[in-house]
Write an enzyme that holds these catalytic residues in place. Structure first.
Site, mmCIF file in Angstrom:
data_model
loop_
_atom_site.group_PDB
_atom_site.id
_atom_site.type_symbol
_atom_site.label_atom_id
_atom_site.label_comp_id
_atom_site.label_asym_id
_atom_site.label_seq_id
_atom_site.Cartn_x
_atom_site.Cartn_y
_atom_site.Cartn_z
ATOM 1 N N ASP A 33 0.819 -1.215 0.000
ATOM 2 C CA ASP A 33 0.000 0.000 0.000
ATOM 3 C C ASP A 33 0.859 1.275 0.000
ATOM 4 O O ASP A 33 0.503 2.266 -0.627
ATOM 5 C CB ASP A 33 -0.906 0.035 1.249
ATOM 6 C CG ASP A 33 -2.016 -0.994 1.135
ATOM 7 O OD1 ASP A 33 -2.070 -1.673 0.083
ATOM 8 O OD2 ASP A 33 -2.796 -1.116 2.093
ATOM 9 N N ASP A 37 0.470 4.520 -2.329
ATOM 10 C CA ASP A 37 0.204 5.858 -1.793
ATOM 11 C C ASP A 37 1.275 6.851 -2.232
ATOM 12 O O ASP A 37 0.967 8.006 -2.557
ATOM 13 C CB ASP A 37 0.142 5.815 -0.259
ATOM 14 C CG ASP A 37 -1.057 5.009 0.210
ATOM 15 O OD1 ASP A 37 -1.973 4.801 -0.605
ATOM 16 O OD2 ASP A 37 -1.062 4.587 1.385
ATOM 17 N N SER A 82 -37.289 -3.515 -13.366
ATOM 18 C CA SER A 82 -37.103 -4.325 -12.160
ATOM 19 C C SER A 82 -37.332 -5.782 -12.537
ATOM 20 O O SER A 82 -37.520 -6.103 -13.709
ATOM 21 C CB SER A 82 -38.048 -3.866 -11.067
ATOM 22 O OG SER A 82 -39.352 -3.950 -11.550
ATOM 23 N N TYR A 225 -23.917 -6.197 -13.702
ATOM 24 C CA TYR A 225 -24.765 -7.364 -13.963
ATOM 25 C C TYR A 225 -25.491 -7.329 -15.306
ATOM 26 O O TYR A 225 -26.168 -8.286 -15.652
ATOM 27 C CB TYR A 225 -25.732 -7.662 -12.824
ATOM 28 C CG TYR A 225 -26.676 -6.525 -12.434
ATOM 29 C CD1 TYR A 225 -27.595 -6.008 -13.328
ATOM 30 C CD2 TYR A 225 -26.643 -6.020 -11.146
ATOM 31 C CE1 TYR A 225 -28.453 -4.993 -12.956
ATOM 32 C CE2 TYR A 225 -27.491 -4.998 -10.757
ATOM 33 C CZ TYR A 225 -28.395 -4.483 -11.667
ATOM 34 O OH TYR A 225 -29.239 -3.483 -11.311
ATOM 35 N N LYS A 289 -31.279 -15.594 -15.516
ATOM 36 C CA LYS A 289 -31.529 -14.866 -16.769
ATOM 37 C C LYS A 289 -31.359 -15.824 -17.932
ATOM 38 O O LYS A 289 -30.360 -16.555 -17.986
ATOM 39 C CB LYS A 289 -30.509 -13.729 -16.922
ATOM 40 C CG LYS A 289 -30.586 -12.708 -15.804
ATOM 41 C CD LYS A 289 -29.402 -11.750 -15.839
ATOM 42 C CE LYS A 289 -29.449 -10.853 -14.601
ATOM 43 N NZ LYS A 289 -28.256 -10.036 -14.468
ATOM 44 N N CYS A 434 -31.645 -18.692 43.879
ATOM 45 C CA CYS A 434 -32.550 -18.151 42.853
ATOM 46 C C CYS A 434 -32.979 -19.311 41.962
ATOM 47 O O CYS A 434 -32.144 -19.939 41.304
ATOM 48 C CB CYS A 434 -31.837 -17.080 42.035
ATOM 49 S SG CYS A 434 -32.765 -16.580 40.564
HETATM 50 S S1 IVH Z 1 -30.755 -7.804 -13.524
HETATM 51 C C1 IVH Z 1 -33.979 -6.195 -16.307
HETATM 52 N N1 IVH Z 1 -29.047 -8.915 -11.865
HETATM 53 O O1 IVH Z 1 -32.437 -6.198 -8.390
HETATM 54 C C2 IVH Z 1 -33.156 -6.856 -15.271
HETATM 55 N N2 IVH Z 1 -30.484 -7.236 -11.022
HETATM 56 O O2 IVH Z 1 -35.475 -6.177 -8.636
HETATM 57 C C3 IVH Z 1 -32.379 -5.908 -14.504
HETATM 58 N N3 IVH Z 1 -30.121 -6.689 -8.655
HETATM 59 O O3 IVH Z 1 -32.975 -3.014 -9.614
HETATM 60 C C4 IVH Z 1 -31.792 -6.412 -13.287
HETATM 61 N N4 IVH Z 1 -28.461 -8.097 -8.336
HETATM 62 O O4 IVH Z 1 -30.694 -3.427 -8.695
HETATM 63 C C5 IVH Z 1 -30.036 -8.017 -12.016
HETATM 64 N N5 IVH Z 1 -27.441 -9.943 -10.523
HETATM 65 C C6 IVH Z 1 -28.422 -9.043 -10.681
HETATM 66 C C7 IVH Z 1 -28.859 -8.236 -9.613
HETATM 67 C C8 IVH Z 1 -29.904 -7.342 -9.829
HETATM 68 C C9 IVH Z 1 -29.228 -7.175 -7.783
HETATM 69 C C10 IVH Z 1 -31.142 -5.663 -8.359
HETATM 70 C C11 IVH Z 1 -31.159 -4.553 -9.361
HETATM 71 C C12 IVH Z 1 -32.587 -4.325 -9.755
HETATM 72 C C13 IVH Z 1 -33.319 -5.185 -8.778
HETATM 73 C C14 IVH Z 1 -34.509 -5.783 -9.508
#
Ligand code: IVH
Length: 672
Positions: A33, A37, A82, A225, A289, A434
């Site tokens: 480190d 630095d 989401s 992600y 996914k 006790c």
């Molecule tokens: S994919 C369209 N992958 O979860 C798909 N989301 O409820 C977009 N999150 O707002 C999200 N880890 O902030 C994805 N490995 C991951 C994730 C992730 C956390 C959060 C993300 C999103 C929320 C969705």
């Protein structure tokens, strides 16, 4: 010839970037480190002297900049969506069925990742340089937090490598790792500052700072992600894309895995669920996914979530509920523990109606009153705890907010209480007079790892103590079936069985007996250490504090507890009565001199896949090894299971041999 300032700055920049990539992206520091630095300070000095050398991508720009008046809004070029949630295996199989039906295929590859519990951000790189960073906001419009994101150490300011798209939007999660969070809170608490409720709140709060110099001091960490808008070429599937991001210097999850079909997804969920506690950051589930981008496109979206992804959520570990009241429980050593009575809630997979409040200090730290709405946490097998008070919701309609008052007499026996450790620990001075303490002492004495008296459960112990059949642990050995059968719910048969179990427990071992006595701070490992050091109970009893301190892991405080315990007349009488009742132990069992591992001192730590730690220690002892609970210079070998933490680190520092479970199993096979 010495280099020009421009050449020197360029060389330093290149070096610092290389070092920080190795450190943050690969977790493999290239230099100490201090060297890092020193190079950073030199570059800062050059940039101060020659303003034109200060580039927005310079590593010096991580320290934050002057505060903003407010955050500008940023419209996401593509909305940040989401995820749909699955809470059960059925929900997940429904998801897989929907995907398979729409794609008319059964054979689907899913990329699996932990679902990080942090803050979603979008980071845009233009021509490989960090140009813009924004929060998710409402999904369409977020806030411009570029200055803050620049301070996050593992976010590259410039991407490196081949084929970087001229416009690349990376999406991911900003978190604070658990270790860093605990350190940060400990520091805050030592300075009398406000502590954060959990790592997610701390991460969100840190990104919301208008003064990025504050953000720079927070241990934030980013994981990519997905990608958003991209102008340029990328691979045709999700996992390859993330790997490409990683090649360019962006952090991606170490736990990502592509699998085929539903069952493999379930297996991934289970394996991550098992490792959840040991992971370096908080997660609230896993995300599946569909891996192929072509398939993702065919599936499309419903309202605000993609059809090609789902979050399989873990049961929540923190939920809020109302504090209905506080009971005071008296433990084995007389310590009076406040226990919160809660409006029952489902948390961490079970319904919880009690949680510990630890002691008076903790109540003060939380600022909690009866009637407050509180956050309850239950993680793994840990006792549920109250972690915070939900502010502004303190007074619920129709309820009052009453202070929690510690009793000034023992709630069980009415004896005086003694305040220790600056008032934090309140103890009943009643000792064995006790009933609450006596019951706890007997429960411990009879427990599996102590005298192991089968069938002597809590209810029966209550009856024995309340009915004055037992006033100390030795009295158990003088019970007769006749008086037992007069107790409620105790037939002749069960009385006889209990007497038999008590009789059987008489043949014990010295470590078990010492542990069973319930001396303060003397756990199983310490009881074993005492037995193997002294070999005879009389010698443990007679040992002065200085001699006790010579035993492995016995520090001055425990030594004092042990000495005080055996100096007490009542305890001496109880031990004499135990021996008179023919409680006995073979002297040989305290002799650790035989076997192929004689002389070795082992520590077993972490989680073992093939058996519990107890069983592993038993096997080691059967081979003549000593097992202890903590690593010291005398330790010969550490068996480190998964998630081994501080003990493993200590062994590394002391240069002690560390072996993993498979090596250990092979050794056992050889020696047993
Ligand atoms: S994919 C369209 N992958 O979860 C798909 N989301 O409820 C977009 N999150 O707002 C999200 N880890 O902030 C994805 N490995 C991951 C994730 C992730 C956390 C959060 C993300 C999103 C929320 C969705």
């Amino acid at each position: 010839m010495s280099p020009s300032p421009k050449e020197e700055a360029a060389a330093l920049t290149e070096q610092l970037l290389r070092w920080s990539r190795a450190y943050f992206a690969k977790d493999e520091p290239l230099v100490p480190d201090e060297d890092y630095d020193a190079a950073m300070r030199r570059l800062q000095a050059l940039e101060t002297e020659h303003r034109d050398l200060r580039l927005s991508t310079s590593p010096t720009q991580r320290v934050g900049s002057a505060p903003l008046a407010s955050f500008e809004s940023v419209t996401h070029r593509r909305p940040m969506l989401s995820l749909d949630n699955a809470f059960s295996p059925d929900d997940l199989s429904d998801f897989h069925r929907r995907v398979s039906e729409r794609l008319k295929a059964n054979d689907i590859d899913y990329c699996c990742e932990p679902k990080l519990d942090g803050v979603a951000v979008s980071i845009v790189y233009e021509k490989g340089e960090l140009a813009l960073a924004a929060t998710r906001g409402d999904g369409s419009t977020g806030e411009n937090i570029t200055a803050n994101i620049r301070t996050v150490r593992n976010v590259p300011l410039i991407l490196k490598g081949q084929g970087i798209p001229p416009y690349l939007e990376v999406r991911g999660e900003v978190v604070i790792p658990k270790d860093a969070f605990n350190k940060m809170n400990a520091r805050a608490s030592a300075m009398g500052e406000r502590v954060f409720i959990n790592p997610r709140n701390a991460a969100a709060g840190s990104l919301r700072q208008l003064d990025s110099r504050i953000t720079a001091r927070r241990p934030l960490s980013f994981t990519s992600y997905s990608v958003g808008v991209v102008e340029g070429d990328l691979p045709d599937c999700h996992d390859e894309t993330l790997r490409r991001l990683s090649d360019w210097g962006l952090p991606v999850s170490d736990y990502m895995k592509t699998v085929n079909g539903l069952e493999a997804c379930e297996a991934y969920y289970e394996s991550i669920a098992l490792r959840r506690e040991a992971l370096p950051f908080d997660i609230d589930g896993v995300v599946f996914k569909v891996n192929s981008f072509a398939q993702q496109e065919r599936l499309g979206f419903v309202s605000r979530a993609p059809r090609w992804a789902i979050a399989r959520k873990f049961p929540a570990q923190e939920v809020s509920t109302q504090l209905l009241g506080v009971d005071f429980q008296v433990g084995r050593t007389g310590a009076i523990t406040p226990v919160a009575r809660l409006d029952p809630v489902f948390v961490g997979g079970v319904t919880v109606s009690n949680a510990t409040l630890h002691n008076a200090d903790e109540i003060e730290r939380l600022g909690v009153c009866i009637g407050d709405r509180v956050v309850v946490r239950r993680a793994g097998d840990v006792i549920p705890q109250i972690v915070s008070v939900v502010q502004h919701e303190c007074v619920l309609e129709g309820s009052t907010r009453d202070a929690i008052v510690f009793p000034d007499a023992c709630p069980e026996c009415g004896s005086d209480v003694d305040r220790q450790d600056g008032g934090a620990v309140v103890r009943c001075v009643g000792g064995m007079s006790c009933n609450a303490q006596l019951k706890a002492v007997i429960r411990h004495f009879a427990s599996r790892k102590a005298m192991d008296i089968e069938g002597l459960g809590d209810k029966l112990i209550d009856q024995l103590v309340d009915g004055e059949l037992v006033a100390n642990v030795a009295d158990l050995f003088y019970l007769d079936a006749e008086s037992l059968s007069e107790l409620e719910r105790m037939g002749g048969k069960s009385s006889e069985n209990l007497i038999k179990a008590i009789e059987q427990s008489k043949a014990t071992t010295l470590p078990r007996l010492i542990y069973a006595l319930g001396i303060r701070e003397v756990g199983e490992a310490m009881a074993r250490a005492l037995a193997s050091h002294f070999l005879a109970l009389e010698d443990v009893m007679a040992a002065p504090v200085e001699i006790l301190e010579e035993v492995d892991d016995v520090g001055p405080i425990v030594a004092k507890h042990i000495n005080a315990f055996f100096s007490e007349r009542r305890n001496q009488e109880v031990i004499a009565a135990l021996i008179a009742a023919e409680v006995n132990w073979p002297v040989a069992s305290t002799n650790f001199g035989d076997g192929p591992l004689a002389g070795a001192i082992w520590v077993v730590t972490g989680k073992l896949e093939s058996m519990g730690r107890d069983r592993a220690e038993q096997r080691l002892r059967a081979l003549g090894a000593k097992t202890t609970g903590s690593v010291s210079a005398k330790t010969t070998t550490v068996l480190a299971g998964s998630g081994a933490g501080s003990k493993r680190k200590k062994a590394e520092t002391l240069g002690i041999e560390i072996i993993d479970e498979s090596e250990w199993l092979a050794l056992m096979e050889e020696l047993e």
